[in-house]
Design an enzyme around this catalytic site. Structure first.
Site, mmCIF file in Angstrom:
data_model
loop_
_atom_site.group_PDB
_atom_site.id
_atom_site.type_symbol
_atom_site.label_atom_id
_atom_site.label_comp_id
_atom_site.label_asym_id
_atom_site.label_seq_id
_atom_site.Cartn_x
_atom_site.Cartn_y
_atom_site.Cartn_z
ATOM 1 C CB THR A 1 -0.928 -0.016 1.242
ATOM 2 O OG1 THR A 1 -1.707 -1.211 1.194
ATOM 3 C CG2 THR A 1 -1.824 1.206 1.292
ATOM 4 C CD GLU B 1 -2.724 -5.009 8.766
ATOM 5 O OE1 GLU B 1 -2.633 -5.444 9.917
ATOM 6 O OE2 GLU B 1 -2.240 -3.944 8.399
HETATM 7 C C1 LIG Z 1 -4.931 -4.432 -1.550
HETATM 8 C C2 LIG Z 1 -3.801 -5.058 -0.824
HETATM 9 C C3 LIG Z 1 -3.019 -4.293 0.000
HETATM 10 C C4 LIG Z 1 -1.938 -4.862 0.676
HETATM 11 N N1 LIG Z 1 -1.127 -4.061 1.432
HETATM 12 C C5 LIG Z 1 0.000 -4.591 1.960
HETATM 13 C C6 LIG Z 1 0.952 -3.743 2.596
HETATM 14 O O1 LIG Z 1 0.762 -2.527 2.700
HETATM 15 N N2 LIG Z 1 2.095 -4.304 3.074
HETATM 16 C C7 LIG Z 1 2.332 -5.650 2.980
HETATM 17 O O2 LIG Z 1 3.378 -6.092 3.446
HETATM 18 N N3 LIG Z 1 1.445 -6.479 2.375
HETATM 19 C C8 LIG Z 1 0.298 -5.982 1.849
HETATM 20 N N4 LIG Z 1 -0.587 -6.803 1.201
HETATM 21 C C9 LIG Z 1 -0.302 -8.236 1.090
HETATM 22 C C10 LIG Z 1 -1.204 -9.089 1.965
HETATM 23 O O3 LIG Z 1 -0.870 -8.917 3.321
HETATM 24 C C11 LIG Z 1 -1.107 -10.573 1.501
HETATM 25 O O4 LIG Z 1 -1.778 -10.647 0.259
HETATM 26 C C12 LIG Z 1 -1.719 -11.517 2.513
HETATM 27 O O5 LIG Z 1 -0.914 -11.618 3.660
HETATM 28 C C13 LIG Z 1 -1.915 -12.941 1.945
HETATM 29 O O6 LIG Z 1 -0.748 -13.409 1.367
HETATM 30 P P1 LIG Z 1 -0.793 -14.059 -0.116
HETATM 31 O O7 LIG Z 1 -1.553 -13.100 -0.962
HETATM 32 O O8 LIG Z 1 0.567 -14.402 -0.515
HETATM 33 O O9 LIG Z 1 -1.692 -15.342 0.027
HETATM 34 P P2 LIG Z 1 -1.150 -16.832 0.364
HETATM 35 O O10 LIG Z 1 -0.318 -16.752 1.595
HETATM 36 O O11 LIG Z 1 -0.568 -17.427 -0.845
HETATM 37 O O12 LIG Z 1 -2.517 -17.558 0.720
HETATM 38 C C14 LIG Z 1 -3.370 -18.091 -0.283
HETATM 39 C C15 LIG Z 1 -4.499 -18.863 0.407
HETATM 40 O O13 LIG Z 1 -3.942 -19.948 1.161
HETATM 41 C C16 LIG Z 1 -4.367 -19.849 2.504
HETATM 42 N N5 LIG Z 1 -3.301 -20.339 3.386
HETATM 43 C C17 LIG Z 1 -1.979 -20.054 3.348
HETATM 44 N N6 LIG Z 1 -1.338 -20.674 4.337
HETATM 45 C C18 LIG Z 1 -2.260 -21.373 5.033
HETATM 46 C C19 LIG Z 1 -2.223 -22.204 6.175
HETATM 47 N N7 LIG Z 1 -1.085 -22.447 6.837
HETATM 48 N N8 LIG Z 1 -3.372 -22.757 6.625
HETATM 49 C C20 LIG Z 1 -4.535 -22.511 5.982
HETATM 50 N N9 LIG Z 1 -4.649 -21.720 4.887
HETATM 51 C C21 LIG Z 1 -3.524 -21.160 4.433
HETATM 52 C C22 LIG Z 1 -4.653 -18.378 2.727
HETATM 53 O O14 LIG Z 1 -5.528 -18.174 3.827
HETATM 54 C C23 LIG Z 1 -5.275 -17.993 1.392
HETATM 55 O O15 LIG Z 1 -6.626 -18.332 1.392
HETATM 56 C C24 LIG Z 1 -1.684 -6.242 0.538
HETATM 57 C C25 LIG Z 1 -2.489 -7.029 -0.303
HETATM 58 C C26 LIG Z 1 -3.517 -6.444 -0.985
HETATM 59 C C27 LIG Z 1 -4.325 -7.308 -1.926
#
Ligand SMILES: Cc1cc2nc3c(=O)[nH]c(=O)nc-3n(C[C@H](O)[C@H](O)[C@H](O)COP(=O)(O)OP(=O)(O)OC[C@H]3O[C@@H](n4cnc5c(N)ncnc54)[C@H](O)[C@@H]3O)c2cc1C
Length: 431
Positions: free
Chosen positions: A191, A411
């Site tokens: 963000t 988050e």
């Molecule tokens: C609009 C937006 C703003 C953002 N802003 C920021 C920011 O300012 N700073 C920052 O650092 N990040 C930011 N993010 C990133 C955000 O925090 C991540 O997208 C989020 O933590 C999920 O990570 P991922 O997308 O890699 O999903 P993944 O970790 O790949 O997860 C994919 C799916 O698998 C599930 N999953 C994964 N591991 C497990 C487990 N152990 N048990 C059960 N289910 C599991 C998840 O719940 C999800 O449903 C932002 C994202 C968006 C879309």
């Protein structure tokens, strides 16, 4: 609206002192649902801004998918977008002002709300992990001034490290000869990434230690080697800028390590000896901010509920108001019930966090999980209550539904919150 000067004219150092002390010496404040006059004034002040400035601009900036600089500037002019305001919200000993202010702002619009509040994630990291000198230097630079507004960005996530922050590949290497840190890597979904004045970067100083080898660094404005990558096109929250950030031999002064090198060396030594580390850089920021994020989701849910309630009392089908059908009225009753239940969890966690109570049962995660899921469900129900109108961009509940979805993802996804809660209550390392 209250006089904006009441918030803007606060001395920044006094606020920091106040915010750092947890008690007035008469014991911790009791948890009460009765808001004091300050809390009511701030709630009404933020609500006035949300109603008069944010809402009228919401549709335009959602369509433009750009940072709404004029609205942020308006917020800065009245003192709402400022170090002093966030300091004042945080300084409330009950912990409730921060969620109250966030709920009101996001009731106005979540995309613009995030454009205004996105900076606070960087601020929370500096506040939580920085020395008093670092706070004094960098937090004001995250906001700039009303005439020259700036933003902050917090960058933890990476393409291969979202839920699993231990996968962070961005490295920070110390160049002792120059007393500089050299950062390399790619951050994802940040963000305000690339358009911020101050970036806080979570990087690995020792890959072997996983997330216990992470540290937080401030990248000063204009530093070479810190560039915006691709800007992300999103489902919702489209007035808030989200982008990759590339770090390419990015050199920063030694003093930009939050908390300082001595503290980091001590922590790493403890971990290498097999002792428990007191904190992990990214996790610490997320834990503190979860109730606030939950409050943002609540603001969206409340806005959609209010809109649907008004609509159901006006719209007639079969010769009667649609609210006179139990199915609609019961949905509205449940929407109100869920919002209020979520708010109680958010306020509890905010109060506990401010008192310094340990979240023994992951109460912070509970609040964010519940509020995020409620926001998605309530906004979906609102679309249903508006029927065809609800599905169009002519009516705001469609945007609210798109905006709400992120609250089950960022988050910490809903699944990760469940993981945190289940580990806390069971004592088992649930996978
Ligand atoms: C609009 C937006 C703003 C953002 N802003 C920021 C920011 O300012 N700073 C920052 O650092 N990040 C930011 N993010 C990133 C955000 O925090 C991540 O997208 C989020 O933590 C999920 O990570 P991922 O997308 O890699 O999903 P993944 O970790 O790949 O997860 C994919 C799916 O698998 C599930 N999953 C994964 N591991 C497990 C487990 N152990 N048990 C059960 N289910 C599991 C998840 O719940 C999800 O449903 C932002 C994202 C968006 C879309």
């Amino acid at each position: 609206m209250t006089d904006s000067s009441s918030v803007a004219d606060v001395d920044a150092n006094a606020l920091l002192d106040e915010a750092n002390s947890t008690s007035d010496g008469q014991g911790e404040p009791k948890f009460t649902l009765e808001l004091n006059q300050d809390q009511k004034d701030i709630r009404d002040w933020v609500h006035g801004f949300a109603e008069n400035v944010v809402r009228p601009a919401a549709e335009e900036w959602d369509e433009r998918e750009e940072t709404p600089w004029p609205v942020i500037e308006e917020a800065a002019k009245i003192g709402l977008y400022s170090f002093e305001a966030v300091g004042q919200f945080w300084a409330d000993e009950t912990g409730l002002t921060l969620p109250i202010a966030n709920e009101e702002l996001f009731w106005g619009d979540a995309g613009i709300g995030m454009a205004i509040m996105g900076t606070t994630l960087a601020v929370a990291a500096i506040f939580g992990q920085g020395t008093p000198e670092q706070m004094g230097e960098w937090i004001p630079q995250c906001f700039g001034t009303p005439d020259d507004v700036k933003l902050g960005a917090f960058c933890a996530s990476e393409p291969d490290a979202g839920s699993d922050v231990s996968g962070i590949r961005t490295t920070a290497k110390y160049d002792e000869a120059k007393d500089e840190w050299v950062l390399n890597g790619q951050k994802a979904w940040a963000t305000n990434g690339g358009i911020a004045n101050v970036h806080v970067i979570i990087a690995s100083v020792d890959r072997e230690l996983g997330s216990r080898g992470h540290a937080a660094f401030v990248i000063p404005p204009g530093t070479k080697g810190c560039e915006q990558g691709a800007k992300v096109k999103k489902h919702g929250l489209r007035a808030s800028h989200t982008a990759d950030v590339h770090l390419d031999d990015c050199r920063i002064p030694g003093s930009c390590l939050l908390g300082g090198k001595e503290k980091l060396d001590e922590r790493l030594a403890r971990v290498r000896e097999g002792k428990k580390a007191k904190s992990q850089a990214a996790m610490q920021t997320f834990e503190a901010s979860r109730p606030t994020v939950g409050a943002q989701a609540l603001g969206i849910a409340r806005a959609a509920y209010e809109y649907a309630l008004d609509y159901a009392k006006e719209r007639e089908q079969f010769g009667r108001k649609i609210v006179e059908n139990q199915s609609i009225a019961f949905d509205l009753a449940n929407m109100k019930l869920e919002i209020d239940a979520a708010r109680l969890l958010v306020w509890r966690a905010a109060w506990m966090g401010r008192q310094g109570h340990k979240f023994e049962n992951a109460e912070g995660s509970m609040s964010k999980l519940k509020a995020g899921e409620v926001a998605v469900w309530v906004t979906e129900r609102a679309i249903q209550i508006l029927g065809g109108n609800g599905y169009t961009r002519e009516f705001p509940v469609e945007r609210m539904h798109r905006d709400s979805k992120i609250y089950t993802i960022f988050e910490g996804t809903s699944e990760i919150q469940q993981l945190v809660i289940s580990r806390a209550i069971s004592g088992f390392h649930i996978k």
